[in-house]
Design a protein around this motif. Structure first.
Motif, short mmCIF file in Angstrom:
data_model
loop_
_atom_site.label_atom_id
_atom_site.label_comp_id
_atom_site.label_asym_id
_atom_site.label_seq_id
_atom_site.Cartn_x
_atom_site.Cartn_y
_atom_site.Cartn_z
N HIS A 215 0.83 -1.22 0.00
CA HIS A 215 0.00 0.00 0.00
C HIS A 215 0.86 1.27 0.00
O HIS A 215 0.45 2.31 0.51
CB HIS A 215 -0.96 0.03 1.19
CG HIS A 215 -1.87 -1.14 1.25
ND1 HIS A 215 -2.76 -1.34 2.28
CD2 HIS A 215 -2.05 -2.19 0.40
CE1 HIS A 215 -3.44 -2.47 2.06
NE2 HIS A 215 -3.02 -2.99 0.92
N ASP A 251 0.49 -3.32 -5.92
CA ASP A 251 -0.56 -4.29 -6.23
C ASP A 251 -1.62 -3.72 -7.17
O ASP A 251 -2.38 -4.48 -7.77
CB ASP A 251 -1.18 -4.85 -4.96
CG ASP A 251 -1.86 -3.80 -4.09
OD1 ASP A 251 -1.60 -2.60 -4.31
OD2 ASP A 251 -2.63 -4.18 -3.19
N THR A 252 -1.70 -2.39 -7.30
CA THR A 252 -2.67 -1.79 -8.23
C THR A 252 -1.99 -0.98 -9.33
O THR A 252 -2.66 -0.46 -10.21
CB THR A 252 -3.65 -0.86 -7.48
OG1 THR A 252 -2.92 0.13 -6.75
CG2 THR A 252 -4.50 -1.67 -6.51
N PHE A 254 -0.24 -1.92 -11.86
CA PHE A 254 -0.34 -2.49 -13.20
C PHE A 254 -1.78 -2.57 -13.70
O PHE A 254 -2.09 -3.32 -14.63
CB PHE A 254 0.31 -3.88 -13.23
CG PHE A 254 1.81 -3.82 -13.11
CD1 PHE A 254 2.59 -3.59 -14.24
CD2 PHE A 254 2.43 -3.96 -11.89
CE1 PHE A 254 3.97 -3.52 -14.13
CE2 PHE A 254 3.81 -3.89 -11.76
CZ PHE A 254 4.58 -3.66 -12.90
N ASN A 255 -2.65 -1.78 -13.12
CA ASN A 255 -4.01 -1.65 -13.63
C ASN A 255 -3.97 -0.98 -15.00
O ASN A 255 -3.27 0.02 -15.19
CB ASN A 255 -4.82 -0.80 -12.64
CG ASN A 255 -6.27 -0.69 -13.04
OD1 ASN A 255 -6.59 -0.07 -14.05
ND2 ASN A 255 -7.15 -1.26 -12.24
N PRO A 256 -4.68 -1.51 -15.99
CA PRO A 256 -4.65 -0.92 -17.34
C PRO A 256 -4.95 0.57 -17.36
O PRO A 256 -4.41 1.31 -18.18
CB PRO A 256 -5.70 -1.73 -18.10
CG PRO A 256 -5.74 -3.05 -17.41
CD PRO A 256 -5.51 -2.73 -15.95
N GLU A 257 -5.83 1.01 -16.46
CA GLU A 257 -6.17 2.43 -16.43
C GLU A 257 -4.94 3.28 -16.07
O GLU A 257 -4.72 4.34 -16.66
CB GLU A 257 -7.28 2.68 -15.40
CG GLU A 257 -7.85 4.09 -15.42
CD GLU A 257 -8.60 4.41 -16.69
OE1 GLU A 257 -8.64 5.60 -17.06
OE2 GLU A 257 -9.15 3.48 -17.32
N ARG A 258 -4.15 2.82 -15.11
CA ARG A 258 -2.94 3.55 -14.72
C ARG A 258 -1.90 3.51 -15.84
O ARG A 258 -1.19 4.49 -16.09
CB ARG A 258 -2.32 2.94 -13.46
CG ARG A 258 -3.02 3.29 -12.17
CD ARG A 258 -2.08 2.95 -11.02
NE ARG A 258 -2.71 3.06 -9.71
CZ ARG A 258 -2.84 4.17 -9.03
NH1 ARG A 258 -2.40 5.31 -9.56
NH2 ARG A 258 -3.40 4.17 -7.84
N ARG A 260 -2.25 3.23 -19.04
CA ARG A 260 -2.66 3.69 -20.37
C ARG A 260 -1.74 4.79 -20.91
O ARG A 260 -1.36 4.77 -22.08
CB ARG A 260 -4.12 4.16 -20.33
CG ARG A 260 -4.64 4.59 -21.70
CD ARG A 260 -6.14 4.81 -21.71
NE ARG A 260 -6.85 3.57 -21.48
CZ ARG A 260 -7.63 3.32 -20.46
NH1 ARG A 260 -7.81 4.26 -19.52
NH2 ARG A 260 -8.25 2.17 -20.33
N VAL A 276 4.71 -9.69 -13.23
CA VAL A 276 3.61 -9.20 -14.08
C VAL A 276 4.04 -9.18 -15.54
O VAL A 276 3.34 -9.66 -16.43
CB VAL A 276 3.17 -7.79 -13.63
CG1 VAL A 276 2.08 -7.26 -14.54
CG2 VAL A 276 2.68 -7.83 -12.19
#
Length: 345
Positions: A215, A251-252, A254-258, A260, A276
């Motif tokens: 976090h 942990d977040t 590699f979210n596609p939104e980040r 992009r 990943v």
């Protein structure tokens, strides 16, 4: 951009651990039509023996450091700069006696890149353990080439739509926090940004930076590295105009939104970022060493001793590494040409 035989010096391909799949990859490469001039740096008898074991045709064309010579470009043939192994090689069986040969292939490739004989080097996988068993301190290609060229370097893997660089590389997890200092992190980010601009041709790179702790430290409750080390460095470089986002929870991140609008991710340690990327690209990813005065790319996998000589391997990562080395060499040549034209005006 793809280089070709008439425009550029050849790419050096080091054959890696002789008992592993590096020689197999060289033999497989020789079977294909190639857009790039390639010179394998290896023991010619080793390559011939591995080709025989695989049941594949191979005609070796000698390449000399001093005189160069014709670079093989037909399927079934391969140019080789011969360096002899110390002892006969058995596929799949490590022999510490050949460890110095492995390092000598790397030295010869790097020297050739430095003096213009080669435009880039691509490395097949080595086996770190057997080099250490030979009494030679060796942590990996990245660190070895850094020492050889007196450069501060950054390891980055590319594949699956990602570029993931590492603040630390081959360290025990317990040693990572102490290794991430303000000076170290600033140097890594400067190298990453510089090479994204000057080798990858990205005018204003956007870089996502991971936190070290879960976090991203949870406001200091799960660790203070984000507050005391990472955030101050990012603030300093943002003040110089660098586009840096973070520190972000890994942990977040590699979210596609980040991702992009991002050009690269900086992970704090090896297994934070690479699982990943390798999930998305294994068998086709490329390892790039940033910060070197030469261009170096590599495959994203190991020596695979159990597969050596079996014919059950894939060369996708090698082909991708060669393609990337070609593109980077082309980008560097274009920049130099533009600089020369500007200087002559």
């Amino acid at each position: 951009m793809t280089t070709n035989f008439s425009q550029f010096a050849p790419i050096a391909l080091t054959a890696g651990e002789p008992a592993g799949i590096g020689p197999d990859l060289c033999v497989l490469l020789a079977q294909k039509s190639r857009a790039n001039a390639i010179v394998a740096i290896a023991d010619r008898d080793l390559l011939a023996a591995r080709a025989h074991q695989l049941g594949l045709p191979l005609r070796l064309v000698e390449f000399a450091d001093e005189t160069g010579g014709r670079v093989a470009d037909q399927p079934g043939e391969l140019s080789v700069l011969h360096l002899p192994v110390a002892e006969a090689v058995v596929a799949g069986k490590l022999n510490p006696a050949n460890s110095r040969y492995v390092l000598q292939t790397l030295r010869r490739a790097a020297e050739g890149c430095a003096n213009g004989r080669f435009c880039a080097m691509v490395t097949a996988p080595v086996q770190k353990s057997v080099i250490n068993d030979a009494g030679i301190a060796f942590r990996g290609h990245t660190e070895f080439l850094a020492g050889l060229t007196s450069a501060e370097v950054v390891m980055m893997l590319v594949g699956g739509g990602f570029r993931v660089a590492l603040a630390t590389t081959h360290l025990a997890l317990k040693d990572v926090p102490a290794a991430i200092t303000k000076n170290k992190l600033e140097a890594v980010l400067r190298i990453l940004r510089h090479d994204l601009k000057h080798r990858f041709g990205i005018s204003e790179p956007r870089i996502l930076v991971a936190g070290l702790n879960p976090h991203a430290g949870e406001s200091g409750h799960l660790g203070r590295e984000e507050i005391e080390v990472i955030s101050p460095v990012l603030a300093k470089l943002r003040g110089e105009g660098c586009d840096l986002r973070g520190p972000l929870p890994a942990d977040t991140l590699f979210n596609p939104e980040r991702l992009r609008d991002a050009d690269a991710v900086l992970a704090m340690y090896h297994d934070q970022g690479l699982p990943v990327l390798k999930y998305a690209s294994f068998g086709g990813g490329v390892n790039v060493t940033l910060g070197l005065p030469i261009i170096r790319t590599s495959v994203d996998h190991g020596a695979a001793l159990d597969l050596a000589g079996t014919g059950r391997i894939h060369d996708g990562s090698l082909l991708a590494a060669i393609q990337m080395a070609s593109e980077l060499a082309g980008n560097v040549a274009q920049r130099r040409s533009a600089a020369c034209q500007k200087a002559s005006i």
